[in-house]
Design a protein around this motif. Structure first.
Motif, mmCIF file in Angstrom:
data_model
loop_
_atom_site.group_PDB
_atom_site.id
_atom_site.type_symbol
_atom_site.label_atom_id
_atom_site.label_comp_id
_atom_site.label_asym_id
_atom_site.label_seq_id
_atom_site.Cartn_x
_atom_site.Cartn_y
_atom_site.Cartn_z
ATOM 1 N N TRP A 125 32.853 42.715 17.406
ATOM 2 C CA TRP A 125 33.441 41.648 16.591
ATOM 3 C C TRP A 125 32.397 41.025 15.671
ATOM 4 O O TRP A 125 32.226 39.801 15.629
ATOM 5 C CB TRP A 125 34.093 40.578 17.475
ATOM 6 N N ASP A 126 31.701 41.858 14.904
ATOM 7 C CA ASP A 126 30.639 41.357 14.035
ATOM 8 C C ASP A 126 30.697 42.089 12.695
ATOM 9 O O ASP A 126 30.006 43.082 12.469
ATOM 10 C CB ASP A 126 29.274 41.544 14.706
ATOM 11 N N LEU A 127 31.546 41.587 11.796
ATOM 12 C CA LEU A 127 31.709 42.180 10.471
ATOM 13 C C LEU A 127 30.468 41.947 9.612
ATOM 14 O O LEU A 127 29.708 40.996 9.838
ATOM 15 C CB LEU A 127 32.924 41.576 9.775
ATOM 16 N N SER A 128 30.284 42.789 8.622
ATOM 17 C CA SER A 128 29.183 42.636 7.684
ATOM 18 C C SER A 128 29.660 41.924 6.427
ATOM 19 O O SER A 128 30.860 41.650 6.256
ATOM 20 C CB SER A 128 28.613 44.000 7.309
ATOM 21 N N ALA A 129 28.744 41.679 5.521
ATOM 22 C CA ALA A 129 29.101 41.092 4.234
ATOM 23 C C ALA A 129 29.937 42.039 3.387
ATOM 24 O O ALA A 129 30.593 41.615 2.427
ATOM 25 C CB ALA A 129 27.832 40.705 3.482
#
Length: 288
Positions: A125-129
């Motif tokens: 659960w860690d999206l990027s820019a």
């Protein structure tokens, strides 16, 4: 008429999550094997018993390592969602690496199902820019990685500017729909024990206490909203253990007794899209 939707979702990581953390010795790998060879079969049998359709988010690594198990998931009528190629969070990847993983895993999903995934859930659960841009580019209908609501899907924004010393500047809402999640509704932090040289996840909570939390979150939805969706997240190598399978069955039975409507995430998203079509969006995102 009140309508309360429940999405049971399964992150079918198998061994990929351990590999992404550099845990490649036989013991952690065997934990992933349990999920692929034992836990997944138990879950499929339970879902079949209650005629519940669910959504499975599967890394490309699992799709290629365990093709037969993944085929059984699809054959049982469940949604296959995208969960990256490896289990490395997008926030730790370059834009090129992230896009390559999207394309590679989506091709495996297409080979198995005949179409590309509609839904995406980022590892950890860690999206990027770059994630929202890439998900829109590759035609995803929804994401399930963020937590700005608990019972109502919403339109994902693009172009936020977040800086330490300045007020947040919110971007525009897009056609991409968010199916929100929560660590409180995820089995992993409650139950898993993980030890590395730098940190320990204690886990090992009493399963019946966790079950009460999960039921109470549904009951709050039922008592306070006419329409909404609650999304539970499980991992076959976690929830597939015997005493936790008992708790999962109790959760399904209890929610059915209280009028829950179980459905795949892609179907819940379609229902939301009909209730709150894109032209109704606002700058800060649309709520249904």
């Amino acid at each position: 008429m009140a309508r309360h939707l429940v999405c049971l979702t399964f992150d079918f990581d198998a061994m990929s999550g351990f590999i992404s953390r550099g845990m490649t010795s036989p013991s952690p790998i065997s934990r992933g094997e349990f999920g692929a060879n034992v836990g997944a079969a138990r879950i499929l049998a339970l879902l079949r018993k209650y005629d519940v359709a669910a959504s499975w988010y599967i890394p490309g690594h699992t799709l290629e390592t365990y093709p037969e198990q993944c085929e059984r998931v699809f054959a049982a009528g469940h949604e296959l969602g995208h969960h990256g190629w490896t289990h490395v969070p997008p926030a730790q990847l370059s834009r090129e690496e992230e896009e390559q993983g999207l394309e590679r895993a989506n091709e495996q999903i297409r080979k198995l199902t005949g179409h590309r995934a509609r839904g995406y859930r980022s590892p950890s659960w860690d999206l990027s820019a770059h994630s929202v841009e890439l998900l829109l580019k590759h035609g995803f209908a929804y994401d399930s990685s963020m937590m700005a609501d608990d019972y109502l899907p919403y339109r994902v924004r693009q172009g936020d500017v977040i800086e330490l010393e300045q007020p947040a500047v919110f971007g525009r809402a897009t056609r991409l729909i968010e199916l929100p999640v929560s660590w409180t509704l995820d089995d992993y932090p409650h139950f898993e024990f993980v030890r590395t040289p730098t940190w320990i996840l204690q886990g090992l909570m009493n399963a019946h206490g966790v079950l009460q939390n999960w039921v109470d979150d549904f009951m709050y939805l039922r008592h306070n909203l006419e329409w909404g969706v609650i999304t539970y997240t499980f991992h076959p190598f976690v929830i597939g253990r015997g005493h936790r399978m008992i708790v999962l069955e109790k959760l399904i039975r209890t929610l059915l007794d209280h009028g829950a409507v179980f459905m795949r995430a892609e179907d819940a998203i379609s229902e939301y899209d009909q209730r709150a079509p894109i032209q109704e969006r606002s700058r800060g995102g649309s709520r249904g």
